[in-house]
Design an enzyme around this catalytic site. Structure first.
Site, PDB file in Angstrom:
ATOM      1  N   ASP A 220       0.838  -1.207   0.000  1.00  0.00           N
ATOM      2  CA  ASP A 220       0.000   0.000   0.000  1.00  0.00           C
ATOM      3  C   ASP A 220       0.874   1.260   0.000  1.00  0.00           C
ATOM      4  O   ASP A 220       0.643   2.198  -0.769  1.00  0.00           O
ATOM      5  CB  ASP A 220      -0.927  -0.008   1.232  1.00  0.00           C
ATOM      6  N   LYS A 224       1.395   4.275  -2.897  1.00  0.00           N
ATOM      7  CA  LYS A 224       1.284   5.713  -2.612  1.00  0.00           C
ATOM      8  C   LYS A 224       2.563   6.463  -2.990  1.00  0.00           C
ATOM      9  O   LYS A 224       2.503   7.602  -3.457  1.00  0.00           O
ATOM     10  CB  LYS A 224       0.932   5.923  -1.140  1.00  0.00           C
TER      11      LYS A 224
END
Lengths: 354, 354
Positions: A220, A224
C-alpha cells in the site's frame, strides 16, 4: 454540475450524505448547482436518472441491503463499462474497491470516463500509481480534468498543496508514514500488544486494506509512493520498482528496543530524484521521537525536501472516511474553478444548441 | 515587475541575492521580468533607480558597511516615508526590523505603500497581527494586494494553504508551536542544559528576537496567533487580548518531569472561534510525544481543526532565513498571478500612455 458516483462504499455514501448539506453549500458558493445523476455499484446494481437521484433514497436503498435498480430510469445497465457509457454527467467520482496489486478496476474506469470527455475525481491511489501519465495526457487532450487528492492521506491537502502553494520551488525528495495500519500496529507493539491484536483493531477502525497483507508487506505504501512521485515529477514509476520491506519480520522486542534508543520504528516511504532518476523505497526505519514522522497510532505525516523552501510537511491526525469524502469535494471545487471557461461551460453550451 | 525592498537585513539580502538566479527564473516562468528599483534601510541609507539596481552591487555596498546612497539616482531621499512616496515600483517588500510590542514601523510602511497604490508583500507579522483588517480593506479599495506568507513559520505555506487548499472547509480552531526560540530552549533543557545557554544558542542561530524576552514571555507567539486568527476569521484580535504565560517560570525539573510522563513541555499557541467569539492563548503545555507539536528543537508545527477535513497540519523542520526569503517570492508569484488583469497590467498600460 452533474455528478456520477462509481462505487458506493463508505466513502461514496459519506459523500452522498453530505451532498445535500455542507458539500452542496460549498459548491453553490462557487456558482454550481450539484445534481447526483448516477450511482454504480458491484453489489447493489446501478441507478441513472438524468433528472437527478435523491441521495437519501439511494442511501436508504443500499443500507437495507437492497438494490438501486428501482431508482433507475431509461435502458437497463448491467456493467461498469455500460454505466460509464450511459452517464448523463459532467464528472465521474471513482471510489470502487481497489485491487492494489494491479490498480484495477479503477484505472479502467478512469480511462473510460476520460475518453468519454468526463472530468474524473477519484480517491483511489491505483490509477495515479499505475497510469497517471497516460491518464493526465488523455485528460489534457480532451480538455477535462483528472484529480485525485484522496489518493494519499485522505483529505489532507497534498496534491493541491504541491500544485498551488510552492510556486517556483521544486521538491527534490519526500518521506512519509503513508500507511496508517502499520503505524497503528507498530504503535500498539510499543505498548506490548501483539501484532495480531493491533491488526484486528486497525480492521475494526476501517483503516486496514481488505487484505491486510497489502499493508503489512509495504505494498500500500509503495503504491502511494508511486502516486506521489508520478505526480511530482511527471514520472511513470510503478509499485513493483519500489524497493520494499514490510513489517512482518519485526518483533515486539525490536519495537521496544528502538523506543529505548529514543526512536520509533515506522514504515517509512521515501523517494528522491537524483540526476533525473527516481529512487524509491518503503521499509521500517528508526525515526527519532522528535521527528514529525514518529507520530502516534493513526497519525500520518509527509515531509518534502525542497530546493528553495527547506524541508516542510503535512500531517493528519486520525483520518476517517469523512476526510476521504472531503478530498472528493475539494477536487470538485478545483476542477470547477479551473473549468469554468472550458469543459463544464462547453457542455452546457452543447446541450443548449442540441 | 518593479520591486522595492524596505529593510535590507538578513531576509532582504537573501532575497536580493536570489533575485538574479532562482527567484528571477520562477518569476519569468509566469511571464514577469523582475526589476529591483529601490532599497531603503535605516542604517545604510536609500537607493532608488528607476532603471534598476544591480543586486550584487547593493549587497557589496552594505556588506562592506557602506551606504547605498552612491547607487541612488534622482532627488535625495532621507526617510522611509519619503522613500515610499518616491518609489518607482509595482510592489513594496517590507522586511524592516519589528517592534513586536507595537507592530511598527512595519504597519505604517505597509499602510503608506498601499495608499500609494502599490502591492505589498511582507514577512513581518506585525501588520497582520495589529492591523490586518484595515490593511486588507485599504488594499481591496485600491485594487492591490497585501500578502504576508512569511509572517508565520517562514516560507512554509500557511496562509496560501488556508486560502487555496481547503475549499468549502472551515477552520474552527488551531494550535501550534510558533516560536522556535522557546521550542529550542525547552528541548535543550530536556537534555540538561540551562535556559541561558540554550538562549545563547538560539541567538547564535539567528532565530531569537532582538530582545529575547519577546520570545520567552510568549509575546512573539501571541503576535503570531493574532496574525493567524485575524486572517482565518477576518478578525481584529490584538496581542494584548491573548491570554499569555511565558516559559520564564519553567525549570529543568519541570521539563524533565514532563518528559518522564511521556510528554514534552512546549509553548503552545491556541485559538478557537466559539459562537462568533475568538478565544486565544499562549502558554506552556505538556504535549504527548506522539503529537506533531512535540517536535525537536527548531521544528515548528501548526494543527488546524476543521469542520469537514478533520485535524490536519503543517510543519517545518529547521527554518532559516532562506525559507523566509522564499515566502516573499511565493507571495510575489501569487499576487502577479491574481493581478495580471488588474494592477500590474494597468500600471504598464499607464506608463505606455504617459
Amino acid at each position: 454540475l452533474r455528478i456520477a458516483l462509481l462505487g458506493f462504499g463508505a466513502v461514496g455514501r459519506r459523500f452522498a450524505e453530505l451532498l445535500p448539506g455542507a458539500y452542496g453549500r460549498a459548491l453553490r458558493v462557487i456558482g454550481l448547482r450539484p445534481l447526483l445523476t448516477a450511482i454504480g455499484t458491484a453489489r447493489h446494481g446501478f441507478a441513472i436518472d438524468p433528472a437527478g437521484l435523491d441521495p437519501a433514497e439511494c442511501l436508504a436503498a443500499v443500507v437495507q441491503g437492497g438494490a438501486l435498480d428501482a431508482l433507475h430510469r431509461g435502458p437497463r445497465v448491467s456493467s461498469a463499462s455500460a454505466f460509464i457509457r450511459a452517464l448523463p454527467a459532467d464528472v465521474l467520482i471513482e471510489v470502487t474497491p481497489l485491487d492494489p496489486r494491479k490498480g484495477e478496476p479503477a484505472t479502467s474506469h478512469v480511462r473510460a470516463a476520460l475518453r468519454r470527455g468526463l472530468h474524473v475525481v477519484t480517491a483511489n491511489k491505483g490509477p495515479v500509481a499505475f497510469a497517471r501519465r497516460e491518464l493526465q495526457a488523455l485528460a489534457a487532450r480532451l480538455g477535462v480534468h483528472f484529480r485525485h487528492e484522496g489518493a494519499v492521506m485522505d483529505g489532507t491537502p497534498i496534491f493541491s498543496l504541491l500544485e498551488r502553494c510552492l510556486p517556483g520551488a521544486e521538491v527534490t525528495a519526500f518521506r512519509g508514514t503513508l500507511n496508517s495500519t502499520t503505524s497503528l500496529v507498530l504503535s500498539r507493539m510499543e505498548a506490548g500488544e501483539t501484532a495480531r491484536a493491533a491488526l484486528r483493531e486497525a480492521q475494526a477502525l476501517g483503516i486496514a486494506e481488505a487484505d491486510p497483507s497489502f499493508d503489512l508487506d509495504g505494498w500500500d505504501a509503495a503504491v502511494k509512493v508511486c502516486a506521489l512521485a508520478n505526480t511530482l515529477w511527471d514520472a511513470a514509476l510503478v509499485p513493483a520498482k519500489v524497493r520494499r520491506t514490510g513489517i512482518a519480520g519485526i518483533s515486539r522486542l525490536d519495537v521496544q528496543r528502538a523506543l529505548r534508543a529514543g526512536t520509533r520504528l515506522r514504515l517509512v516511504a521515501r523517494a528522491e530524484r537524483r540526476a533525473g532518476r527516481i529512487i524509491a523505497s518503503v521499509g521500517p526505519e528508526r525515526v527519532p521521537l522528535e521527528d514529525p514522522l514518529a507520530g502516534g497510532g493513526s497519525h500520518a505525516a509527509l515531509a518534502f525536501a525542497t530546493d528553495l523552501a527547506g524541508e516542510i510537511g503535512v500531517f493528519q491526525l486520525g483520518g476517517t472516511v469523512d476526510q476521504t469524502a472531503y478530498a472528493l469535494l475539494s477536487d470538485l471545487v478545483f476542477l470547477a474553478a479551473s473549468s469554468k471557461s472550458t469543459r463544464i461551460g462547453r457542455a452546457s453550451g452543447r446541450r443548449k444548441r442540441s
